[in-house]
Every structure is written in C-alpha cells, then in structure tokens.
Design a protein around this motif. Sequence first.
Motif, PDB file in Angstrom:
ATOM      1  N   LEU A 164       0.782  -1.175  -0.051  1.00 45.78           N
ATOM      2  CA  LEU A 164       0.016  -0.125  -0.058  1.00 45.78           C
ATOM      3  C   LEU A 164       0.832   1.276  -0.010  1.00 45.78           C
ATOM      4  O   LEU A 164       0.370   2.189   0.787  1.00 45.78           O
ATOM      5  CB  LEU A 164      -0.860   0.094   1.214  1.00 45.78           C
ATOM      6  CG  LEU A 164      -1.994  -1.066   1.254  1.00 45.78           C
ATOM      7  CD1 LEU A 164      -2.977  -0.821   2.433  1.00 45.78           C
ATOM      8  CD2 LEU A 164      -2.845  -1.291   0.216  1.00 45.78           C
ATOM      9  N   TYR A 170      -0.625   5.337   0.090  1.00 51.63           N
ATOM     10  CA  TYR A 170      -2.168   5.001   0.217  1.00 51.63           C
ATOM     11  C   TYR A 170      -2.892   6.430   0.300  1.00 51.63           C
ATOM     12  O   TYR A 170      -3.938   6.446   0.019  1.00 51.63           O
ATOM     13  CB  TYR A 170      -2.375   4.110   0.897  1.00 51.63           C
ATOM     14  CG  TYR A 170      -2.378   3.923   2.464  1.00 51.63           C
ATOM     15  CD1 TYR A 170      -3.045   5.117   3.212  1.00 51.63           C
ATOM     16  CD2 TYR A 170      -1.256   3.586   3.232  1.00 51.63           C
ATOM     17  CE1 TYR A 170      -2.969   5.386   4.565  1.00 51.63           C
ATOM     18  CE2 TYR A 170      -0.985   3.594   4.557  1.00 51.63           C
ATOM     19  CZ  TYR A 170      -1.841   4.640   5.011  1.00 51.63           C
ATOM     20  OH  TYR A 170      -1.690   5.013   6.567  1.00 51.63           O
ATOM     21  N   ASP A 190      -9.155 -11.082   2.925  1.00 54.72           N
ATOM     22  CA  ASP A 190      -8.725  -9.752   2.872  1.00 54.72           C
ATOM     23  C   ASP A 190      -8.458  -9.322   4.367  1.00 54.72           C
ATOM     24  O   ASP A 190      -8.868 -10.013   5.519  1.00 54.72           O
ATOM     25  CB  ASP A 190     -10.390  -9.053   3.073  1.00 54.72           C
ATOM     26  CG  ASP A 190     -10.874  -9.068   1.636  1.00 54.72           C
ATOM     27  OD1 ASP A 190     -10.069  -9.242   0.491  1.00 54.72           O
ATOM     28  OD2 ASP A 190     -12.102  -9.129   1.371  1.00 54.72           O
ATOM     29  N   LEU A 200      -8.613   0.483   5.378  1.00 52.03           N
ATOM     30  CA  LEU A 200      -8.063   0.181   3.930  1.00 52.03           C
ATOM     31  C   LEU A 200      -8.479  -1.385   3.804  1.00 52.03           C
ATOM     32  O   LEU A 200      -8.053  -2.437   4.768  1.00 52.03           O
ATOM     33  CB  LEU A 200      -6.492   0.289   3.749  1.00 52.03           C
ATOM     34  CG  LEU A 200      -6.266   1.912   4.339  1.00 52.03           C
ATOM     35  CD1 LEU A 200      -4.649   2.066   4.045  1.00 52.03           C
ATOM     36  CD2 LEU A 200      -6.732   2.670   3.238  1.00 52.03           C
ATOM     37  N   VAL A 204      -6.995  -4.875   2.232  1.00 52.69           N
ATOM     38  CA  VAL A 204      -5.821  -5.590   1.188  1.00 52.69           C
ATOM     39  C   VAL A 204      -6.010  -6.902   1.051  1.00 52.69           C
ATOM     40  O   VAL A 204      -6.440  -7.730   1.821  1.00 52.69           O
ATOM     41  CB  VAL A 204      -4.571  -5.520   1.860  1.00 52.69           C
ATOM     42  CG1 VAL A 204      -3.172  -5.830   0.977  1.00 52.69           C
ATOM     43  CG2 VAL A 204      -4.100  -4.082   2.572  1.00 52.69           C
ATOM     44  N   TRP A 254      -1.427  -8.802  -2.280  1.00 49.43           N
ATOM     45  CA  TRP A 254      -1.205  -7.447  -1.304  1.00 49.43           C
ATOM     46  C   TRP A 254      -1.413  -6.231  -2.030  1.00 49.43           C
ATOM     47  O   TRP A 254      -0.910  -5.205  -2.108  1.00 49.43           O
ATOM     48  CB  TRP A 254       0.394  -7.613  -1.117  1.00 49.43           C
ATOM     49  CG  TRP A 254       0.793  -8.956  -0.301  1.00 49.43           C
ATOM     50  CD1 TRP A 254       1.203  -9.950  -0.801  1.00 49.43           C
ATOM     51  CD2 TRP A 254       0.163  -9.166   0.988  1.00 49.43           C
ATOM     52  NE1 TRP A 254       1.259 -11.033   0.135  1.00 49.43           N
ATOM     53  CE2 TRP A 254       0.787 -10.402   1.323  1.00 49.43           C
ATOM     54  CE3 TRP A 254      -0.343  -8.500   2.052  1.00 49.43           C
ATOM     55  CZ2 TRP A 254       0.437 -10.942   2.472  1.00 49.43           C
ATOM     56  CZ3 TRP A 254      -0.715  -9.069   3.270  1.00 49.43           C
ATOM     57  CH2 TRP A 254      -0.225 -10.356   3.514  1.00 49.43           C
ATOM     58  N   GLN A 255      -2.541  -6.353  -3.123  1.00 47.36           N
ATOM     59  CA  GLN A 255      -3.168  -5.030  -3.536  1.00 47.36           C
ATOM     60  C   GLN A 255      -4.239  -4.495  -2.798  1.00 47.36           C
ATOM     61  O   GLN A 255      -4.907  -5.172  -2.141  1.00 47.36           O
ATOM     62  CB  GLN A 255      -3.713  -5.403  -4.918  1.00 47.36           C
ATOM     63  CG  GLN A 255      -2.311  -5.610  -5.939  1.00 47.36           C
ATOM     64  CD  GLN A 255      -1.264  -4.851  -6.035  1.00 47.36           C
ATOM     65  OE1 GLN A 255      -1.394  -3.600  -6.410  1.00 47.36           O
ATOM     66  NE2 GLN A 255       0.002  -5.355  -5.686  1.00 47.36           N
ATOM     67  N   GLU A 256      -4.485  -3.099  -2.879  1.00 49.77           N
ATOM     68  CA  GLU A 256      -5.672  -2.643  -2.120  1.00 49.77           C
ATOM     69  C   GLU A 256      -6.756  -2.948  -2.851  1.00 49.77           C
ATOM     70  O   GLU A 256      -6.882  -2.850  -4.093  1.00 49.77           O
ATOM     71  CB  GLU A 256      -5.479  -1.208  -2.065  1.00 49.77           C
ATOM     72  CG  GLU A 256      -6.638  -0.620  -1.593  1.00 49.77           C
ATOM     73  CD  GLU A 256      -6.654   0.952  -1.577  1.00 49.77           C
ATOM     74  OE1 GLU A 256      -5.398   1.566  -1.340  1.00 49.77           O
ATOM     75  OE2 GLU A 256      -7.614   1.739  -1.637  1.00 49.77           O
ATOM     76  N   ARG A 274     -11.376   0.673   0.117  1.00 50.32           N
ATOM     77  CA  ARG A 274     -11.427   1.582   1.233  1.00 50.32           C
ATOM     78  C   ARG A 274     -12.624   2.049   1.783  1.00 50.32           C
ATOM     79  O   ARG A 274     -13.625   2.320   1.015  1.00 50.32           O
ATOM     80  CB  ARG A 274     -10.294   2.552   1.046  1.00 50.32           C
ATOM     81  CG  ARG A 274     -10.540   3.486  -0.081  1.00 50.32           C
ATOM     82  CD  ARG A 274      -9.620   4.690  -0.227  1.00 50.32           C
ATOM     83  NE  ARG A 274      -8.145   4.117  -0.288  1.00 50.32           N
ATOM     84  CZ  ARG A 274      -6.992   4.963  -0.294  1.00 50.32           C
ATOM     85  NH1 ARG A 274      -7.073   6.021   0.314  1.00 50.32           N
ATOM     86  NH2 ARG A 274      -5.907   4.512  -0.641  1.00 50.32           N
TER      87      ARG A 274
END
Lengths: 398, 107
Positions: A241, A244, A268, A280, A282, A287-289, A292
């Motif tokens: 992140l 972010y 998640d 947030l 992830v 490991w991507q967002e 949110r």
Amino acid sequence: MTAKVIAACRHRGIALCLIYAVLLAGCASTRGTGDLGVVIERAAGSVLIVETSAHKRLAQISGLGDLSHASVVYSRDERYAYVFGRDGGLTQVDLLRQQIVKRIVQAGNSIGGAISQDGRLVAVSNYTPGGVKVFDAHTLALVADIPALYGNSGQRSKVVGLVDAPEHRFVFALYDAGEIWVADMKDAQKPIVQKFKQVGDQPYDALITPDGRYYIAGLFGEDGLALLDLWHLDAGVKRILPGYGRGTRKMPVYKMPHLEGWAVAGDDIFIPAVGRSQVLVVDQRDWQEVGRIAVHGQPVFVMARPDGRQVWVNFAFPNNDTVQVIDVATRTIVKTITPGKTVLHMEFTPRGEQVWVSVRDADRVNVYDTNDFAMVASLPAAKPSGIFFTARAHKIGL
Amino acid sequence: MLTRATVIAWLVLLSAPVLADPPAPRQQELVNLVRQDCGSCHGMTLQGGLGPPLTAAALSGKPAEYLRGVILDGRAGTPMPPWRPFVSESEVRWMVDMLKRGAINDR
C-alpha cells in the motif's frame, strides 16, 4: 451437598462434618477457564477476572502497577494470565485461585508482550531501555536480553509490534530505527537475531496473520506498510500500500492505531489508515488494495469477528464514543453504535456471538449481541481499557 | 464610529480576566485530558511512552512558551498532533504550569 453437610454435622460428629465441608469447597472451585477473561482497570492498577457465559465479574485483583496501555497473553492451559504493564511490570495472575502468582518489574517502560509457541517463554517489548527481554514462563527468571541497538553510537530503539511466530521465533519492530527483527529462540538463552533494516519510517505497531506466515508493520512516518514473509526471509521486507494517502493531507492522530492478526477476514486484511478516516482493505493473495471504507474517525482497533463476516472498528479522540460495524461481503457500514464516552477496546467471545466493549469514562464494560447489536449486559469496571479472553491462548500472535 | 456591538465586545474583552485559571470543573476536564488522552502516548503517569516523558524533571529545561506552542500546534515530523481545536490558549497556559510543577498527578 450443603444439606448433607448439615446432616453430617448433626448425626456423625465433627470429623465427618469437616470432611464434607472440604469436599464442598473442592466442588465449588472445580471449573474450566475457557470462558474466563481479564479486564484491565487502567487507572486503579487492577484487573477484573470475568466470566463470559454469565457476564459476571468473578474477582478484582489489585497491585499490578501502572496499567495504562496494558496487555495480556495466556498460558496454553488457559489458567495463567501474563499482564504487561506500562511501568515494566510483568505479573502472572492465576485465574482459578484469583491471585497474583509472581510479579517482577523488568524495565522502566514497556508496551506489550508475547508468549512462545510452546508456552515456555514470555517476551516483553520495552521502550526504556529499548529492547526485548525473554523470561521463563514458569519462574519469570530472565532467559535472554535483546537490546534494540541501532546506528553506530549505541542508541537503543523503542520496540513495538512484538509477536510470537511459528518455529520458535519472536518478531518485533524498532520504532526509532525503522527495522524489523526476527529472533530465533530454538536455543532460548542464545537467540539468533536476523535484522531487516530501512523497512520504513516509524513502524508503530505490527500484526502477524493468523496462520503465522506474514508479519506486517504499520508505518506512522509514511503512507504504507512493511511486509515480511516468514516463510521466505531471504526475500526481505516488501512495501505494501505505498502512498495510500495519494498525497492528500493527513489529519492529526490523537491516538495511535493498533494492529493485530484479528484484522484478517478470509483473504482480506482490514487495516486502519493513519491520519485518515478510512479502513483500507488488502487482498493477501497479491497484497493489492481492493477497497477502502470511509468511517467515523481515525480507526484505532479494526477487528474481525471470529467468523470473518463482520469487522468492528473503534476510534481515536475526539470520535471515541462510537463503534462501527463493517459488513465484509459488501464492505459497507451496517451499524453505528455509541456505547459512551471513550471506547477503548473490544473483544469477541471465542466464537463471536457477543462482543465486550470497554467504555472508559462511563466506568462500564458493555456486552453486545453481534447479530442484532442489542446490548445484553453491562458490568461496572473502573476506567476499563483492554479486554482479553482466554481463547487467545491458542492463537498465533495473540 | 463605534457601533453598540463593538462597544459591548470591548467591554466583554476588558472585563475578562486575561490570565485567570480555568473554572474548577474545566480544570478537572483538563487534568483528565492530560492524564488519559495525552497519557495514551506519554503514559498515564506521564513517565513517557511512544512520546517523551512529561514529568517536571523532564520539562525543566524547556521554556513554557515552547511547550505551549507544541501543545497548541503539534510538532512536525513527530506523531504529536495540534490540540488547538480542543483547548484555549489560557487553558494551555494553565496546563503547562501544572505540568512544569509536576502537579497533574496530585489532582
């Protein structure tokens, strides 16, 4: 039983009467500890032993020193609570006898601790003097001392985010140095420490995923988190992140957020943003967002219900009278409740049908049904903060 | 020309005791704020935590004006946030005085 004792006293004489009385006392004290827990009374330096089934206070134990920012880990038999106090105190409490077994003051200023995979070692993370001390869980004798030295001039860093990890390891982060250290405790008296440097600015806390594989440190000094795969230490620390906040201005943070492994729901991980009224999300597969969620204020604790269907969030001053519930499937807020002034902590019962919420300035601990959000009980407690149930004994990282 | 409103405003300002201590109930709120909320980083007994200690000894070398500025406007590059939205300048004057005398823990 009582009637039998009285009858024995009448007809059989004193000796038998005493035997029955002893039996009676024995019966009364035989019980398990799986539905017990500890509530910290931070201002009084005391803890409550509570029972979650009947929403009962069983005992109040005092003399534990400065319990601001206190935390607790449990022995694997779920009988003993190890209470880490701010003043460096480490206190072993017997939940059954309802008394302090041993107490030492092992540093000047401490932030938390962990218990090893095999339950034999208790480690404490210290601010002053900065480092980690490891103790025998049975005797509280010092086993190893790991000073958090960094730089070239003998400086010591404050240590945060201390957790136990599989394969006899403790993992922690150095706030002032921006490092993550992995201590291999196979030979407990001679820990082998592997250091990861320049992981990011001001790691303030960390979590280990419930499977014990990933260690994630939150960064206060920059937008992002530091990720270490404990299966592949050679791969080093990765940034996740990054940026972010997307360059937007941070809000002031009036209480540091906390990270623990309970933030994981399915794939998640729900993480408090720093300086933003956001949680947030992830995806731990890449490991991507992936999302949110706008929330009521600066999140402090972001905790998944044990089944992972809901995430409960409390907030920093001045928004700390409120708790919000996120539905994991839709990533939307489905409930906002206001338990009262200064909600400090939440703890789910082992399978999550209820949650206990400490409301410091109301001097109450409220218990809510997590299905219909109704308050089902409320217990008096003096300036309550952390709530810790014995089910933590069998969870990696808690 | 003075309007009635500005005359009243001036009278109110002039009659306000500039360096007066906050009223007793507010003092209790401020002590609670220092102990509990400042305490979440500086320790409830102000012996320090992630933030530095705020004991009389720790603050003795620091000018009161500097400390008031830190409380009101925070410290860039550190987690110390600005408390200006929640406390007035005269309240901060009283808080710093209490801290420097080590009097918070007596209350």
